[in-house]
Design a protein around this motif. Structure first.
Motif, PDB file in Angstrom:
ATOM      1  N   PRO A 112      30.299  53.974  44.555  1.00  0.00           N
ATOM      2  CA  PRO A 112      30.725  53.116  43.444  1.00  0.00           C
ATOM      3  C   PRO A 112      32.226  53.221  43.195  1.00  0.00           C
ATOM      4  O   PRO A 112      32.781  54.324  43.153  1.00  0.00           O
ATOM      5  N   VAL A 113      32.875  52.070  43.064  1.00  0.00           N
ATOM      6  CA  VAL A 113      34.322  52.024  42.855  1.00  0.00           C
ATOM      7  C   VAL A 113      34.620  51.482  41.460  1.00  0.00           C
ATOM      8  O   VAL A 113      34.140  50.412  41.083  1.00  0.00           O
ATOM      9  N   VAL A 114      35.400  52.232  40.716  1.00  0.00           N
ATOM     10  CA  VAL A 114      35.942  51.778  39.435  1.00  0.00           C
ATOM     11  C   VAL A 114      37.422  51.505  39.650  1.00  0.00           C
ATOM     12  O   VAL A 114      38.134  52.340  40.199  1.00  0.00           O
ATOM     13  N   SER A 115      37.872  50.338  39.247  1.00  0.00           N
ATOM     14  CA  SER A 115      39.278  49.970  39.447  1.00  0.00           C
ATOM     15  C   SER A 115      40.028  50.004  38.121  1.00  0.00           C
ATOM     16  O   SER A 115      39.623  49.340  37.164  1.00  0.00           O
ATOM     17  N   THR A 116      41.099  50.788  38.070  1.00  0.00           N
ATOM     18  CA  THR A 116      41.971  50.782  36.902  1.00  0.00           C
ATOM     19  C   THR A 116      43.128  49.827  37.172  1.00  0.00           C
ATOM     20  O   THR A 116      43.802  49.933  38.192  1.00  0.00           O
ATOM     21  N   VAL A 117      43.344  48.900  36.258  1.00  0.00           N
ATOM     22  CA  VAL A 117      44.391  47.889  36.420  1.00  0.00           C
ATOM     23  C   VAL A 117      45.519  48.223  35.451  1.00  0.00           C
ATOM     24  O   VAL A 117      45.352  48.155  34.233  1.00  0.00           O
ATOM     25  N   HIS A 118      46.671  48.568  36.015  1.00  0.00           N
ATOM     26  CA  HIS A 118      47.821  48.993  35.219  1.00  0.00           C
ATOM     27  C   HIS A 118      48.781  47.857  34.907  1.00  0.00           C
ATOM     28  O   HIS A 118      49.688  48.038  34.088  1.00  0.00           O
ATOM     29  N   GLY A 119      48.613  46.716  35.579  1.00  0.00           N
ATOM     30  CA  GLY A 119      49.549  45.617  35.352  1.00  0.00           C
ATOM     31  C   GLY A 119      49.117  44.377  36.093  1.00  0.00           C
ATOM     32  O   GLY A 119      47.951  44.208  36.446  1.00  0.00           O
ATOM     33  N   TYR A 120      50.073  43.493  36.340  1.00  0.00           N
ATOM     34  CA  TYR A 120      49.829  42.192  36.947  1.00  0.00           C
ATOM     35  C   TYR A 120      50.493  42.183  38.313  1.00  0.00           C
ATOM     36  O   TYR A 120      51.715  41.944  38.419  1.00  0.00           O
ATOM     37  N   LEU A 121      49.721  42.428  39.352  1.00  0.00           N
ATOM     38  CA  LEU A 121      50.291  42.604  40.686  1.00  0.00           C
ATOM     39  C   LEU A 121      51.205  41.451  41.089  1.00  0.00           C
ATOM     40  O   LEU A 121      52.354  41.659  41.482  1.00  0.00           O
ATOM     41  N   THR A 122      50.724  40.225  40.986  1.00  0.00           N
ATOM     42  CA  THR A 122      51.503  39.069  41.432  1.00  0.00           C
ATOM     43  C   THR A 122      52.731  38.854  40.567  1.00  0.00           C
ATOM     44  O   THR A 122      53.859  38.724  41.066  1.00  0.00           O
ATOM     45  N   ILE A 156      38.698  49.001  34.492  1.00  0.00           N
ATOM     46  CA  ILE A 156      39.355  49.563  33.316  1.00  0.00           C
ATOM     47  C   ILE A 156      40.762  48.990  33.274  1.00  0.00           C
ATOM     48  O   ILE A 156      41.464  48.952  34.291  1.00  0.00           O
ATOM     49  N   THR A 157      41.196  48.530  32.116  1.00  0.00           N
ATOM     50  CA  THR A 157      42.575  48.063  31.951  1.00  0.00           C
ATOM     51  C   THR A 157      43.273  48.942  30.921  1.00  0.00           C
ATOM     52  O   THR A 157      42.635  49.519  30.043  1.00  0.00           O
ATOM     53  N   VAL A 158      44.600  49.022  31.038  1.00  0.00           N
ATOM     54  CA  VAL A 158      45.329  49.924  30.144  1.00  0.00           C
ATOM     55  C   VAL A 158      45.742  49.250  28.847  1.00  0.00           C
ATOM     56  O   VAL A 158      46.323  49.908  27.976  1.00  0.00           O
ATOM     57  N   ILE A 162      45.843  42.798  29.543  1.00  0.00           N
ATOM     58  CA  ILE A 162      45.456  42.813  30.952  1.00  0.00           C
ATOM     59  C   ILE A 162      43.962  42.526  31.074  1.00  0.00           C
ATOM     60  O   ILE A 162      43.528  41.817  31.995  1.00  0.00           O
ATOM     61  N   LYS A 163      43.184  43.048  30.159  1.00  0.00           N
ATOM     62  CA  LYS A 163      41.741  42.741  30.143  1.00  0.00           C
ATOM     63  C   LYS A 163      41.522  41.232  30.034  1.00  0.00           C
ATOM     64  O   LYS A 163      40.701  40.651  30.767  1.00  0.00           O
ATOM     65  N   ILE A 166      42.436  39.382  33.326  1.00  0.00           N
ATOM     66  CA  ILE A 166      41.418  39.493  34.377  1.00  0.00           C
ATOM     67  C   ILE A 166      40.222  38.597  34.069  1.00  0.00           C
ATOM     68  O   ILE A 166      39.664  37.953  34.960  1.00  0.00           O
ATOM     69  N   GLN A 167      39.854  38.547  32.805  1.00  0.00           N
ATOM     70  CA  GLN A 167      38.743  37.676  32.403  1.00  0.00           C
ATOM     71  C   GLN A 167      39.068  36.217  32.713  1.00  0.00           C
ATOM     72  O   GLN A 167      38.236  35.465  33.228  1.00  0.00           O
ATOM     73  N   GLU A 168      40.305  35.825  32.445  1.00  0.00           N
ATOM     74  CA  GLU A 168      40.701  34.430  32.644  1.00  0.00           C
ATOM     75  C   GLU A 168      40.837  34.076  34.118  1.00  0.00           C
ATOM     76  O   GLU A 168      40.396  33.016  34.554  1.00  0.00           O
ATOM     77  N   MET A 169      41.443  34.975  34.917  1.00  0.00           N
ATOM     78  CA  MET A 169      41.739  34.610  36.306  1.00  0.00           C
ATOM     79  C   MET A 169      40.600  34.923  37.276  1.00  0.00           C
ATOM     80  O   MET A 169      40.499  34.313  38.330  1.00  0.00           O
ATOM     81  N   ALA A 170      39.724  35.882  36.913  1.00  0.00           N
ATOM     82  CA  ALA A 170      38.650  36.253  37.839  1.00  0.00           C
ATOM     83  C   ALA A 170      37.258  36.135  37.230  1.00  0.00           C
ATOM     84  O   ALA A 170      36.264  36.286  37.940  1.00  0.00           O
TER      85      ALA A 170
END
Length: 391
Positions: A112-122, A156-158, A162-163, A166-170
């Motif tokens: 199982p992978v949990v991804s922490t998103v620290h910012g906006y990559l693009t 997880i978002t910081v 950012i939360k 992610i909801q809007e774009m994915a």
């Protein structure tokens, strides 16, 4: 639990991500978990230079942004091999990937992978000037973000922005867990100020503003320099110390010289995170002057949290996550981003009324203990890990 924290960037490294990993590891271990960290630094140096960095540089020369994408893809491939080997040896319960391309490296393990998103990559690539807006590289990164967020077990978002992003774009719902600090390490030590100033050869009678920021455009580091002349007119014994490196360094030095204030501006370069505690303690106040840049806003700034936890008042721009962690006039001061007058007024305010600054600092410290402790954050991460494992 056996937990693997992983990133496609360097570790240890000067910067927020490295601090996050170290602090999260400490919090999780304090709760009885077994935690390892793998990073791009674990890739042999010859591979980092010859297979990743060298070709990326050449590709960028031909097409701006293509080398950046290539670098991330190659980092992911190299990290995938290391993660698979570590997973065979350790049989981890969960992998916590710290970025999009590490998520891709971790998924093939079946763990199982949990991804922490620290910012906006693009958007951050665009903001840094690494990736041209509306380019093929930008589109590739946006698609990679979308794919990774949909494929991972939990996100997880910081911060809440950012939360929402992610909801809007994915179309994926994440959990916002704000950044945090080691409240045992970053605590008031202002009684050491005199000794530390003697150690670092800083005058005892100067009012010192500390700016612990990477010297890059989005961190707004030019604005404390632009604001200082007005402060010096009223309080000549004022100094600003910048700790960090980045592409803005030469411009900052040139501007300080142009304004005739270079004697009151110290740009000391990179400082090890263990030593940076000393600068918080010797300073009278901290400035976090972040700005909007190419759609990128400051997340829940670890530097701001460290300043608040260290018992000194914090002045910050009213952008992004900084507005979420600081309540103006209660536990810090917020100023309009890019406002030279607003920042100089806030600096003068703290110099004029030291007692009021101390009251802000005390309230900020209590907020950090109550809401931004690494131990409390570790408990929240643990709950998300368990959710991913039980899916």
């Amino acid at each position: 639990m056996k937990i693997l924290l992983a990133t496609a960037y360097d570790y240890p490294h000067l910067g927020g991500l490295s601090v996050h990993l170290t602090t999260l590891k400490a919090g999780l271990e304090a709760r009885g978990h077994e935690v390892d960290i793998v990073s791009f630094t674990d890739v042999p140096k010859w591979k980092r230079d010859l297979i990743v960095r060298g070709p990326a540089f050449l590709k960028n020369k031909k097409e701006a942004g293509s080398g950046y994408v290539y670098s991330l893809e190659q980092r992911s491939k190299e990290l995938k091999q290391i993660i698979q080997q570590k997973a065979k040896e350790k049989k981890y319960d969960v992998i916590n990937a710290q970025d999009v391309y590490t998520t891709f490296a971790a998924l093939p393990t079946g763990i199982p992978v949990v991804s922490t998103v620290h910012g906006y990559l693009t958007f951050e690539g665009i903001s840094k000037g690494t990736v041209p807006e509306h380019s093929k590289a930008a589109e590739t990164l946006k698609n990679a973000e979308r794919e990774a967020y949909r494929a991972t077990s939990e996100i997880i978002t910081v911060d809440t922005r950012i939360k929402d992003y992610i909801q809007e774009m994915a179309g994926v719902e994440g959990t916002a867990i704000r950044n945090f600090i080691d409240v045992h390490a970053f605590k008031p030590k202002t009684e050491q100020r005199e000794a530390l100033r003697e150690q670092y050869k800083i005058a005892q009678d100067e009012f010192v503003f500390f700016v612990p920021r990477r010297l890059t455009k989005k961190n707004g580091v030019i604005y404390p320099i632009l604001s200082l002349p007005a402060v010096l007119q009223k309080h000549p014994r004022t100094r600003i110390i910048f700790a960090g490196t980045g592409e803005m360094m030469d411009e900052m030095k040139a501007k300080a010289e142009e304004l005739g204030i270079d004697k009151q501006v110290s740009i000391i370069g990179a400082v090890d995170h263990a030593e940076i505690l000393n600068y918080y303690s010797l300073a009278n106040a901290v400035i976090i002057p972040s700005i909007y840049s190419a759609g990128v806003e400051e997340a829940t700034s670890i530097s701001a949290l460290e300043g608040m936890g260290s018992g000194v008042p914090v002045i910050a721009s009213a952008v992004g996550g900084l507005k979420e962690i600081i309540e103006h006039g209660k536990d810090g001061l917020l100023v309009e981003e890019k406002s030279i007058d607003g920042l100089s007024d806030a600096m003068i305010q703290l110099i004029d009324d030291v007692d009021a600054g101390e009251a802000l600092a005390q309230a900020a410290r209590q907020k950090i203990v109550d809401h931004y402790s690494h131990l409390a954050a570790a408990a929240s991460y643990e709950a998300i890990y368990e959710k991913a494992i039980n899916k």
